[in-house]
Design an enzyme around this catalytic site. Structure first.
Site, PDB file in Angstrom:
ATOM      1  N   ALA A  65      -5.067  -9.505  10.293  1.00  0.00           N
ATOM      2  CA  ALA A  65      -4.528 -10.315   9.204  1.00  0.00           C
ATOM      3  C   ALA A  65      -4.425  -9.418   7.978  1.00  0.00           C
ATOM      4  O   ALA A  65      -5.167  -8.431   7.849  1.00  0.00           O
ATOM      5  CB  ALA A  65      -5.446 -11.494   8.942  1.00  0.00           C
ATOM      6  N   GLY A 109      -6.996 -10.031  13.761  1.00  0.00           N
ATOM      7  CA  GLY A 109      -5.972 -11.020  14.104  1.00  0.00           C
ATOM      8  C   GLY A 109      -4.912 -10.464  15.047  1.00  0.00           C
ATOM      9  O   GLY A 109      -4.270 -11.224  15.773  1.00  0.00           O
ATOM     10  N   GLU A 112      -6.380 -10.832  18.393  1.00  0.00           N
ATOM     11  CA  GLU A 112      -6.409 -12.280  18.671  1.00  0.00           C
ATOM     12  C   GLU A 112      -5.011 -12.806  18.993  1.00  0.00           C
ATOM     13  O   GLU A 112      -4.845 -13.658  19.868  1.00  0.00           O
ATOM     14  CB  GLU A 112      -7.016 -12.998  17.457  1.00  0.00           C
ATOM     15  CG  GLU A 112      -8.491 -12.629  17.285  1.00  0.00           C
ATOM     16  CD  GLU A 112      -9.086 -13.059  15.943  1.00  0.00           C
ATOM     17  OE1 GLU A 112      -8.453 -12.811  14.899  1.00  0.00           O
ATOM     18  OE2 GLU A 112     -10.175 -13.652  15.952  1.00  0.00           O
ATOM     19  N   GLU A 132     -13.651  -7.197  11.850  1.00  0.00           N
ATOM     20  CA  GLU A 132     -13.802  -8.036  10.652  1.00  0.00           C
ATOM     21  C   GLU A 132     -15.177  -7.896  10.010  1.00  0.00           C
ATOM     22  O   GLU A 132     -15.323  -8.086   8.804  1.00  0.00           O
ATOM     23  CB  GLU A 132     -13.563  -9.519  10.997  1.00  0.00           C
ATOM     24  CG  GLU A 132     -12.120  -9.871  11.349  1.00  0.00           C
ATOM     25  CD  GLU A 132     -11.804  -9.817  12.839  1.00  0.00           C
ATOM     26  OE1 GLU A 132     -12.496  -9.078  13.572  1.00  0.00           O
ATOM     27  OE2 GLU A 132     -10.862 -10.503  13.256  1.00  0.00           O
TER      28      GLU A 132
HETATM   29  C1  HXC Z   1      -3.184  -5.027   5.139  1.00  0.00           C
HETATM   30  C2  HXC Z   1      -3.129  -3.000   6.212  1.00  0.00           C
HETATM   31  C3  HXC Z   1      -3.927  -3.489   7.250  1.00  0.00           C
HETATM   32  C4  HXC Z   1      -4.344  -4.854   7.184  1.00  0.00           C
HETATM   33  C5  HXC Z   1      -3.473  -1.426   7.662  1.00  0.00           C
HETATM   34  N1  HXC Z   1      -2.862  -1.723   6.513  1.00  0.00           N
HETATM   35  N2  HXC Z   1      -4.133  -2.495   8.133  1.00  0.00           N
HETATM   36  N3  HXC Z   1      -2.759  -3.762   5.152  1.00  0.00           N
HETATM   37  N4  HXC Z   1      -3.956  -5.569   6.108  1.00  0.00           N
HETATM   38  N5  HXC Z   1      -5.080  -5.409   8.139  1.00  0.00           N
HETATM   39  C6  HXC Z   1      -2.044  -0.837   5.664  1.00  0.00           C
HETATM   40  C7  HXC Z   1      -2.881   0.164   4.886  1.00  0.00           C
HETATM   41  O1  HXC Z   1      -3.406  -0.422   3.725  1.00  0.00           O
HETATM   42  C8  HXC Z   1      -1.848   1.227   4.594  1.00  0.00           C
HETATM   43  O2  HXC Z   1      -1.008   0.837   3.563  1.00  0.00           O
HETATM   44  C9  HXC Z   1      -0.991   1.216   5.861  1.00  0.00           C
HETATM   45  O3  HXC Z   1      -1.202  -0.047   6.486  1.00  0.00           O
HETATM   46  C10 HXC Z   1      -1.405   2.306   6.856  1.00  0.00           C
HETATM   47  O4  HXC Z   1      -2.771   2.169   7.108  1.00  0.00           O
HETATM   48  P1  HXC Z   1      -3.812   3.383   7.009  1.00  0.00           P
HETATM   49  O5  HXC Z   1      -5.156   2.809   6.864  1.00  0.00           O
HETATM   50  O6  HXC Z   1      -3.381   4.357   5.984  1.00  0.00           O
HETATM   51  O7  HXC Z   1      -3.615   4.037   8.463  1.00  0.00           O
HETATM   52  P2  HXC Z   1      -4.686   4.812   9.335  1.00  0.00           P
HETATM   53  O8  HXC Z   1      -5.471   5.758   8.488  1.00  0.00           O
HETATM   54  O9  HXC Z   1      -3.923   5.355  10.486  1.00  0.00           O
HETATM   55  O10 HXC Z   1      -5.708   3.693   9.851  1.00  0.00           O
HETATM   56  C11 HXC Z   1      -5.281   2.705  10.704  1.00  0.00           C
HETATM   57  C12 HXC Z   1      -6.362   1.568  10.805  1.00  0.00           C
HETATM   58  C13 HXC Z   1      -6.699   1.066   9.385  1.00  0.00           C
HETATM   59  C14 HXC Z   1      -7.586   2.091  11.507  1.00  0.00           C
HETATM   60  C15 HXC Z   1      -5.725   0.450  11.659  1.00  0.00           C
HETATM   61  O11 HXC Z   1      -5.463   0.790   8.682  1.00  0.00           O
HETATM   62  C16 HXC Z   1      -7.563  -0.151   9.366  1.00  0.00           C
HETATM   63  O12 HXC Z   1      -8.759  -0.072   9.594  1.00  0.00           O
HETATM   64  N6  HXC Z   1      -6.959  -1.316   9.081  1.00  0.00           N
HETATM   65  C17 HXC Z   1      -7.686  -2.569   8.922  1.00  0.00           C
HETATM   66  C18 HXC Z   1      -8.095  -3.114  10.254  1.00  0.00           C
HETATM   67  C19 HXC Z   1      -8.864  -4.419  10.107  1.00  0.00           C
HETATM   68  O13 HXC Z   1      -9.936  -4.435   9.487  1.00  0.00           O
HETATM   69  N7  HXC Z   1      -8.381  -5.530  10.693  1.00  0.00           N
HETATM   70  C20 HXC Z   1      -8.988  -6.820  10.607  1.00  0.00           C
HETATM   71  C21 HXC Z   1      -8.434  -7.606   9.437  1.00  0.00           C
HETATM   72  S1  HXC Z   1      -9.268  -9.180   9.216  1.00  0.00           S
HETATM   73  P3  HXC Z   1      -1.095   1.515   2.084  1.00  0.00           P
HETATM   74  O14 HXC Z   1       0.035   0.875   1.342  1.00  0.00           O
HETATM   75  O15 HXC Z   1      -2.439   1.142   1.557  1.00  0.00           O
HETATM   76  O16 HXC Z   1      -0.936   2.979   2.323  1.00  0.00           O
HETATM   77  C22 HXC Z   1      -8.528 -10.203  10.344  1.00  0.00           C
HETATM   78  C23 HXC Z   1      -8.996 -11.631  10.354  1.00  0.00           C
HETATM   79  C24 HXC Z   1      -8.211 -12.488  11.329  1.00  0.00           C
HETATM   80  O17 HXC Z   1      -7.686  -9.803  11.083  1.00  0.00           O
HETATM   81  C25 HXC Z   1      -8.503 -13.962  11.181  1.00  0.00           C
HETATM   82  C26 HXC Z   1      -7.524 -14.682  10.299  1.00  0.00           C
HETATM   83  C27 HXC Z   1      -7.704 -16.172  10.275  1.00  0.00           C
END
Ligand code: HXC
Length: 258
Positions: A65, A109, A112, A132
């Protein structure tokens, strides 16, 4: 219908839906989820479509998400809007088969969403995770429930409590994905699987989807009874007569969804 966060292509009875927010690794925001639900409902209503493929990019199916969107919200916001609850119900109500083709990150997400599909084909570069916990929250769309049923308690706890990523081999070993293919072959494989499903009777396809999904909602005894009754009911279809006649006559069946 023109979309901004997804791309939809319909070819040979298969609707390909591609998540398309490359700058955010396909993070799921409100617009993307709304558009995805709309596209799936259109696929459901379109008689030409007999199977759906849901995919992302080579780098990311979806990295979760949208954290930037969520970072501005408090409890009252997410509770009141029931963040992504109605959308996940809408996805689960689609009766046509949905195959997830996952390459790269399928996190939070994103993992999921892949699990809401009927099965997952993964590229050898796929990485699944429920990270998360690193954000001070937990899974909210099935990562503590569907994942536990799919891969068991020990691995689901491990994934959710450590936030570690699972590679494609482990995902296949654990039963999270049905097959793993080289990344360059992913879409070819997904398309050939979807075309194979599209050849079947849509009545049977929908009955099977409903029956397998019922196994997650009920006891074994009730599920077996449900399965048996649906099996019996398929004998009321022309496609059953055709399928069995074709076998006896040593020819390919011509299903007509009747
Ligand atoms: C918003 C995101 C994002 C996310 C990546 N980006 N994941 N933006 N939400 N979930 C954006 C980054 O901010 C960045 O943009 C661009 O995508 C590239 O990501 P990087 O981090 O620079 O890439 P990399 O170094 O290759 O790392 C990849 C990654 C990392 C390991 C996937 O991006 C990461 O850890 N992302 C978050 C993963 C996460 O925690 N997911 C769970 C979310 S909570 P900018 O503009 O900043 O350069 C969830 C809850 C669900 O999903 C339930 C809902 C009801």
């Amino acid at each position: 219908m023109a979309y901004e966060t997804i791309i939809v292509e319909i070819e040979d009875h298969v609707a390909l839906i591609k998540l398309n927010r490359p700058d955010a690794l396909n993070a799921l925001n409100a617009q993307l989820m709304t558009e995805l639900c709309k596209a799936l409902k259109e696929a459901q209503a379109n008689d030409k479509v007999r199977c759906v493929i849901l995919t992302g990019s080579e780098k990311a199916f979806a990295a979760g998400a949208d954290i930037k969107m969520m970072s501005e919200k408090g409890f009252v916001d997410v509770f009141s809007e029931d963040l992504f609850g109605p959308e996940s119900d809408a996805i689960m109500s689609i009766r046509k088969p949905i195959v997830a083709a996952v390459s790269g990150y399928a996190l939070g997400g994103g993992c999921e969403l892949a699990m809401m599909c009927d099965f997952i084909i993964a590229s050898d570069t796929a990485k699944f995770g429920q990270p998360e916990i690193n954000l001070g929250v937990m899974a909210g769309l099935g990562g503590s429930q569907r994942l536990t049923r799919f891969i068991g308690k020990s691995k689901a706890m491990d994934m959710n409590l450590t936030g570690r990523f699972m590679d494609a081999d482990e995902a296949e070993r654990s039963g999270l994905v049905s097959r793993v293919v080289p990344v360059k072959k992913l879409m070819e494989e997904a398309r050939s699987v979807a075309e194979k499903i599209a050849e079947k009777s849509m009545i049977t396809t929908m009955a099977i989807k409903e029956s397998v999904n019922r196994s997650y909602e009920t006891t074994l005894r009730e599920g077996l009874l449900f399965e048996r009754r649906v099996f019996h009911s398929l004998f009321a279809t022309e496609d059953q007569s055709e399928g069995m006649a074709a076998f006896v006559e040593k020819r390919e069946p011509q299903f007509r969804d009747k």
